[in-house]
Design a protein around this motif. Structure first.
Motif, PDB file in Angstrom:
ATOM      1  N   VAL A   1       0.818  -1.150   0.051  1.00  0.00           N
ATOM      2  CA  VAL A   1      -0.036   0.039  -0.083  1.00  0.00           C
ATOM      3  C   VAL A   1       0.697   1.198   0.037  1.00  0.00           C
ATOM      4  CG1 VAL A   1      -1.772  -1.027   1.046  1.00  0.00           C
ATOM      5  CG2 VAL A   1      -0.103   0.027   2.399  1.00  0.00           C
ATOM      6  N   GLY A   2       0.461   2.257  -0.568  1.00  0.00           N
ATOM      7  CA  GLY A   2       1.333   3.629  -0.738  1.00  0.00           C
ATOM      8  C   GLY A   2       1.110   4.354   0.708  1.00  0.00           C
ATOM      9  N   TYR A   3       0.294   4.101   1.451  1.00  0.00           N
ATOM     10  CA  TYR A   3       0.309   4.946   2.546  1.00  0.00           C
ATOM     11  C   TYR A   3      -0.449   4.161   3.868  1.00  0.00           C
ATOM     12  CZ  TYR A   3      -4.762   4.751   0.698  1.00  0.00           C
ATOM     13  OH  TYR A   3      -5.876   4.682   0.213  1.00  0.00           O
ATOM     14  N   GLY A   4      -0.469   4.504   4.837  1.00  0.00           N
ATOM     15  CA  GLY A   4      -0.904   3.686   5.985  1.00  0.00           C
ATOM     16  C   GLY A   4      -0.467   2.455   6.312  1.00  0.00           C
TER      17      GLY A   4
ATOM     18  N   ASP B   1      -6.677  10.140   7.444  1.00  0.00           N
ATOM     19  CA  ASP B   1      -7.013  11.141   6.517  1.00  0.00           C
ATOM     20  C   ASP B   1      -6.780  12.810   6.907  1.00  0.00           C
ATOM     21  OD1 ASP B   1      -8.155   9.683   4.235  1.00  0.00           O
ATOM     22  OD2 ASP B   1      -9.822   9.196   5.373  1.00  0.00           O
ATOM     23  N   ARG B   2      -6.783  12.855   8.124  1.00  0.00           N
ATOM     24  CA  ARG B   2      -6.538  14.126   8.834  1.00  0.00           C
ATOM     25  C   ARG B   2      -6.173  13.961  10.317  1.00  0.00           C
ATOM     26  NH1 ARG B   2      -9.057  17.843  11.806  1.00  0.00           N
ATOM     27  NH2 ARG B   2      -8.742  19.769  11.371  1.00  0.00           N
ATOM     28  N   LEU B   3      -5.117  14.696  10.671  1.00  0.00           N
ATOM     29  CA  LEU B   3      -4.673  14.776  11.897  1.00  0.00           C
ATOM     30  C   LEU B   3      -5.002  16.391  12.339  1.00  0.00           C
ATOM     31  CD1 LEU B   3      -3.276  13.724  14.416  1.00  0.00           C
ATOM     32  CD2 LEU B   3      -1.250  14.344  13.418  1.00  0.00           C
TER      33      LEU B   3
ATOM     34  N   GLU C   1      -2.153  13.917   0.248  1.00  0.00           N
ATOM     35  CA  GLU C   1      -3.124  14.749  -0.108  1.00  0.00           C
ATOM     36  C   GLU C   1      -3.074  14.379  -1.794  1.00  0.00           C
ATOM     37  OE1 GLU C   1      -5.032  17.120   1.195  1.00  0.00           O
ATOM     38  OE2 GLU C   1      -4.065  16.647   3.205  1.00  0.00           O
ATOM     39  N   GLU C   2      -4.557  14.275  -2.068  1.00  0.00           N
ATOM     40  CA  GLU C   2      -4.522  13.975  -3.406  1.00  0.00           C
ATOM     41  C   GLU C   2      -4.502  15.420  -4.151  1.00  0.00           C
ATOM     42  OE1 GLU C   2      -5.656  11.347  -4.636  1.00  0.00           O
ATOM     43  OE2 GLU C   2      -5.931  10.210  -2.772  1.00  0.00           O
TER      44      GLU C   2
END
Length: 154
Positions: free
Chosen positions: A11-14, A94-96, A151-152
């Motif tokens: 996966v590219g993130y997380g 997704d957000r902090l 971010e997209e």
């Protein structure tokens, strides 16, 4: 019977965490009960934070950041998870914010090809004395940054 661990999909993130679905997670039809998904998500997220110094033990929480509450939990079910065994949970932030964090998550088959469910969970860090929102510590922010989804770009 031998158990061969499969590699988690890239996966590219997380983070992707394998978890075990137990018999008591199932409903009478032999599929994971809808109410158990929140517990299964905790089984995935907790080890990630634990190995990074944020855990509960007989002394209580290792950091005040563990005193938080779920503000929102939403999930969309795509396919049932049938029976016990291992599944993968891919989760990320997704957000902090200053006092909150918004997780995204997906429940995946062991090969990563099937998405059983996906959703989001918002947590709010609370002050233990006042039960009011409190800022995350720098230690928690450091761990959380490792989970942030890029971010997209439009």
């Amino acid at each position: 019977m031998t158990h061969t661990a499969l590699a988690a999909p890239e996966v590219g993130y997380g983070h992707v965490e394998p978890i075990t679905v137990y018999f008591d997670d199932l409903d009478p039809m032999g599929i994971v009960h809808n109410a158990r998904y929140a517990v299964l998500l905790e089984r995935a997220v907790t080890p990630y934070w634990t190995v990074r110094g944020h855990y509960f033990d007989h002394n209580g929480p290792s950091t005040p950041d563990l005193f938080h509450a779920v503000r929102e939990f939403s999930i969309t079910y795509h396919r049932p998870i049938r029976g016990g065994g291992e599944v993968l949970v891919h989760f990320w932030l997704d957000r902090l914010g200053e006092t909150s964090a918004r997780y995204g998550f997906r429940f995946l088959s062991r090969d990563g090809r099937t998405c059983f469910a996906e959703g989001r969970r918002v947590i709010v860090r609370l002050d233990q004395a006042t039960l009011r929102p409190a800022p995350w510590s720098e230690s928690a922010r450091e761990v959380a940054r490792s989970l942030l989804k890029p971010e997209e770009v439009s």
